[in-house]
Design an enzyme around this catalytic site. Structure first.
Site, short mmCIF file in Angstrom:
data_model
loop_
_atom_site.label_atom_id
_atom_site.label_comp_id
_atom_site.label_asym_id
_atom_site.label_seq_id
_atom_site.Cartn_x
_atom_site.Cartn_y
_atom_site.Cartn_z
N ASN A 3 -7.35 -2.93 14.36
CA ASN A 3 -8.76 -3.14 14.00
C ASN A 3 -8.94 -4.30 13.03
O ASN A 3 -10.01 -4.48 12.46
CB ASN A 3 -9.36 -1.86 13.41
CG ASN A 3 -8.72 -1.47 12.08
OD1 ASN A 3 -7.82 -2.15 11.59
ND2 ASN A 3 -9.20 -0.39 11.48
N ASP B 133 0.82 -1.21 0.00
CA ASP B 133 0.00 0.00 0.00
C ASP B 133 0.86 1.26 0.00
O ASP B 133 2.08 1.19 0.15
CB ASP B 133 -0.97 0.00 1.20
CG ASP B 133 -0.33 -0.56 2.47
OD1 ASP B 133 0.90 -0.50 2.58
OD2 ASP B 133 -1.05 -1.06 3.34
C1 F6R Z 1 1.47 -1.66 6.09
C2 F6R Z 1 0.14 -2.28 6.16
C3 F6R Z 1 -0.64 -2.31 7.41
C4 F6R Z 1 0.17 -2.57 8.66
C5 F6R Z 1 -0.72 -2.46 9.89
C6 F6R Z 1 0.07 -2.66 11.16
O1 F6R Z 1 2.00 -1.80 4.78
O2 F6R Z 1 -0.31 -2.74 5.17
O3 F6R Z 1 -1.63 -3.29 7.30
O4 F6R Z 1 0.75 -3.85 8.59
O5 F6R Z 1 -1.30 -1.19 9.91
O6 F6R Z 1 0.92 -1.58 11.33
P1 F6R Z 1 2.10 -1.66 12.37
O7 F6R Z 1 2.94 -2.81 11.94
O8 F6R Z 1 2.84 -0.36 12.24
O9 F6R Z 1 1.48 -1.89 13.70
#
Ligand code: F6R
Length: 252
Positions: free
Chosen positions: A135, A66
């Site tokens: 979430n 993303d």
């Molecule tokens: C990032 C992504 C998100 C993260 C998720 C967890 O490319 O696609 O799904 O994996 O928001 O974020 P963190 O690892 O920072 O807790």
């Protein structure tokens, strides 16, 4: 879903890197899907150690999950920048083979279609690395995302904006509110998935993803449809799973 447990985030990174190295085997030019955020950082550090020790990823292709819409590519928190800093450099990838959705495109809908076409032209993703949002989002497929969704523009959930404000000097007002993300359907087409999660804030989402019903309210629950998913968890992220979900040797 296969679950591997480690005491802490560093251990989870080492365990996830071992799964990935063994899956890639001697494949000379694998196609990787790469996540950003905090979750995969210990994994990228452990993979970088393996690269130092001889794992060769110079011919790998990689697709980021993303990118924020509208954040300049050279902003330090754009996923273009994060992937360059945390993935391309440490893993010795060839930048010309690494793709990130074009969040600054004047036509993000066309950019999304181009991204899907690029993944298809590469022959699909061999191994997708995922984190999970508190979430239950994967990529930026927020609650409400359907299992056949494709790469598209999405609005970030208020919880995600708040969670990601830590990357923007703690100021939620600086976090972009839209992103281009691979869809759930896109992610589920990858041939293997390794999801890494650590910390108490992920425990509820992990438990619902593994044990709850498949529901758009918890998009990671759709991973139950995939037959090659490994969840690599630390003790805190695994703390709300029932013992039936845990590996038999857990806690010994
Ligand atoms: C990032 C992504 C998100 C993260 C998720 C967890 O490319 O696609 O799904 O994996 O928001 O974020 P963190 O690892 O920072 O807790």
């Amino acid at each position: 879903m296969r679950i591997l447990l480690s005491p802490d985030a560093t251990g989870a990174g080492v365990a996830a890197a071992a799964v990935i190295a063994s899956s890639l085997g001697d494949r000379p030019a694998p196609v990787l899907g790469v996540a950003t955020g905090s979750s995969p950082q210990p994994l990228y550090r452990a993979l970088a150690d393996r690269v130092q020790a001889g794992l060769d990823l110079a011919r790998a292709t990689a697709f980021a999950l993303d990118e924020y819409v509208g954040l300049p590519v050279d902003h330090p928190e754009s996923y273009h920048s994060v992937i360059a800093r945390e993935v391309i450099g440490p893993l010795g990838l060839d930048p010309s083979r690494v793709h990130v959705p074009e969040g600054v495109s004047a036509d993000p809908v066309a950019a999304a279609a181009r991204y899907e076409a690029l993944i298809a032209a590469a022959g699909g993703v061999d191994l997708q690395i995922l984190g999970i949002g508190a979430n239950g989002h994967i990529g930026f497929n927020e609650p409400g995302s359907v299992p056949d969704s494709r790469t598209r523009v999405v609005d970030l959930a208020p919880r995600t904006v708040a969670d990601n404000s830590r990357f923007f000097d703690g100021d939620a007002g600086l976090v972009p509110t839209r992103a281009l993300t691979q869809g759930i359907g896109t992610i589920l087409e990858s041939r293997e998935i390794v999801l890494i999660a650590w910390g108490e804030s992920k425990a509820d989402a992990v438990a619902r993803a593994v044990e709850g019903p498949q529901t758009a309210e918890l998009p990671a629950s759709f991973l139950q449809r995939h037959d090659r998913v490994t969840l690599v968890l630390d003790a805190a992220a695994a703390s709300r799973l029932s013992s039936a979900s845990l590996p038999v040797d857990a806690g010994r």
